[in-house]
Design an enzyme around this catalytic site. Sequence first.
Site, PDB file in Angstrom:
ATOM      1  N   HIS A  97       0.823  -1.217   0.000  1.00 51.39           N
ATOM      2  CA  HIS A  97       0.000   0.000   0.000  1.00 51.39           C
ATOM      3  C   HIS A  97       0.852   1.261   0.000  1.00 51.39           C
ATOM      4  O   HIS A  97       0.389   2.330  -0.384  1.00 51.39           O
ATOM      5  CB  HIS A  97      -0.932   0.015   1.216  1.00 51.39           C
ATOM      6  CG  HIS A  97      -2.005  -1.010   1.149  1.00 51.39           C
ATOM      7  ND1 HIS A  97      -1.827  -2.295   1.618  1.00 51.39           N
ATOM      8  CD2 HIS A  97      -3.260  -0.972   0.634  1.00 51.39           C
ATOM      9  CE1 HIS A  97      -2.945  -2.982   1.414  1.00 51.39           C
ATOM     10  NE2 HIS A  97      -3.826  -2.204   0.806  1.00 51.39           N
ATOM     11  N   GLY A  98       2.087   1.143   0.459  1.00 47.53           N
ATOM     12  CA  GLY A  98       2.972   2.308   0.500  1.00 47.53           C
ATOM     13  C   GLY A  98       4.179   1.972   1.364  1.00 47.53           C
ATOM     14  O   GLY A  98       4.018   1.350   2.422  1.00 47.53           O
TER      15      GLY A  98
END
Lengths: 468, 379
Positions: A389-390
């Site tokens: 997601h990051g």
Amino acid sequence: MTIYQVIILVSAAFLLGLIRSQRLWKSLLIFSSIIVYYWLQPSSSIRYLDFWLPTIAIILAWMAYTGMASLTIPTLRRNLAELGFVLLPTLVVSLNRYLSLCCVTPTLPPSIERVLMIIFALVIIILLIFRGLPEQFRFPFSFLILSLLFIFLKNPYLSLTLSRLWHGLNHQPIQYSLSTDIEWLGISYIILRIIHVIIDVREKRQPLPDFQDFLLYLIFFPALAAGPIDLLPHFQKEVRSPIQSSSRRLEGLRRIIIGAFKKFVLADSLALLALSQQNATQIVSPIYLWLAVFFYSLRIYFDFSGYTDIAIGSGLCIGIRLPENFSAPYLKTNLIQFWNSWHITLANWFRAYFFYPFVRKFQRNRNLPTWVLILSAQVLTMLLIGLWHGISLNYLLWGLWHGVGLFINNQWTKWTSNHSLPILNNRLTFLVSWGLTFTFVSMGWVWFILADINTAWIVFKHLFGVGL
Amino acid sequence: MKQAGFNLQISWKRILGKALILFFLCNILYSVTSSDLSIGKLTLYNIVFRGRLRLPYGDDPSKSYNLTLNNLDAMFASHIISKTGKPSSEFRVVLIGDSATWGYLLSNDHTLTGYLNQLHLSTATGKELIFYNLGYPVMSLTKDLLILSRTLAYQPDLIIWLVTLESFPKDKQMYSPLLQENLNELTRVIQRNQLEIGFAIPEPPRKSFWQNTILAQRKQLADLLRLQLYGFDWSATGIDQYIPAQYPPRQEDLSADLSFHGLPPPELKADALAFSVLRAGKQLAGSIPLILINEPIFISQGKNSDIRYNFYYPRWAYDDYRILFREYCQNNHWTCWDMWDFVSPQEFTNTAIHLTPAGAKLTANGIADQLINWLAALP
């Protein structure tokens, strides 16, 4: 995506479904997906970036494909011809520089000679590298390029560096660069899909697909922005399945209506109430803070599952059934069940390509206690899901939160199965389990939302009335 | 399978058909009844969420948890003044006026109303003065009149009306969307009370059937819904305005421009200003005491400050206005307090009327001092 974009996409899907039996259907579907990719790609302060990102995604796909294929002259010639074919829409899009038709790309594309020159240069570079690499290194090379790209895009610092670099190359002032400049539509999903195919082809679990099938699988427009992550064999089967039926189309429409309601009515309304970076430290009462956290849980679910419904519905209108991504996750009574019903295709991907290989590899080491193996496998898998997601500390902590939660859940399940406890089978226990699971997942979202760890920590304290 | 598909198709056709019929029926029903429905009165404020301390207005809704809408029913329903009942121990004071009264760039604690409430004033009979902020960020006396007409339903014991010259020019009276969207109500108020406002009110536009449908009114309906949703954020945070850390300050150096709304110097004529609206307001208030306050303005000491007081006012116009204001008050036996130079220039924020918290506190104290004397003089 706006509701108007959804309406246009759904209409396109419906039309494509109506001509499913036509010979050119697959080519039209590929062309449509490419055009939609350019159309949906968000604009950026970096000049021409909204044109180059989809173009590079196509070139990356071709690079990965060439890395899997043999480099004999006939094969190469065929691959180049296929690349040329799928780049036709790209050239059509680049013609918009001269036509200035609205909405095809957010900003005007670069000149066609520059487009041709850069594509040609990239193809030559890829070919030269692959020609120079021994066959067994082509897969690691593709993997390395995709991983590096992912790391650069998902890490705010590296993304900012990349943005500065790109601004510099464009002779644009670098002081205006932001880490959010490079917003590459669907690239996280595309990379996972590419890795799935190159691993499976390398492991001989599936034959090499043809390039058009491969590209269509990667950028199939209903699933481009937010998944689900199908597997190539299933997708190919769906593409080749017999003619579209009206019941499928109706089912698709039903899913689209439900999805649009979830996204544009429920999720967008809940967005006004949900915990956010902005209100996290403004809320002055624990009760309201708990409510805001729960509202976020509902918001992210309705948002994401709404998009998934629209994607699956659009797929059905075209005649392609995409896999389900959600199965009432917030009604589950433990975390294991939750992760079997939340973003199912992502969880399955990481299970298939990390969790099981990891467990298999370390199971051979008999000295390792089982619990250590399970703990490390679960935590590492969830950390990777978090990082997908990051690449930042908050996503890492979110992954850790769930990894540890899953391990505790696993051990608890094991313990209760060895000790027959009648108390576990009544309604109250069911309700408590549900409440605990929902609360645990909701608290986990605090890490997910708040990029600043200190703010997240303050929120946790405020939730329990500390520091208010 | 065929059978299942067939059933699915039939049921969907029926569902779609029914949905369409319902949709059209709802639209027809809404269009026919919407003028009598007062849908804005449906509110979660003062029931689920706490009432707002000032009327809804928001430049940046997502940051201020507030939004600008023109539905007076919804605006008042969301206000704390709509909370049922007025306690017998309360002496209700309502403040109306422009953005300076509303408290632009001020949190609720720092508005005039906020500070006045913090003073815990009471009447000689022991009733506590509770102040309500019904200011609204539009500079027009007619807008104030509209708000005033609504306010009367909430049993005020005293109305304090803060005004400034910029609200007086006749060309400014009807420019606000709030007035344009409530022309029917304004006309009704004027006609019912036989008010003389001294200028023509445009004919309220007749909305077609189509313009009254849910489909055509979707933005307004969505705003009503958003206002309710923002009630959660308002209750949770106490924030109803985004106040940036920095903003462009009020203009210190001024242009050598003598004009004021196209009115020529050297003399400001009373008939160019809407004093008649003040008189209409007084008439509307009836037996309820009404105090007029000429609110503080920024007095520049920068370039061309010998020509203009500030961005809004050339000196000649403002000086004449103050004379006219005083004369009107004296001639009509109105209670008027002129506080135009009550606040020092550094206590103004982004415009010539918006106050800093210190400026608002100073003004509130000034009002309170005069109010105590005024209350003491009450029979």
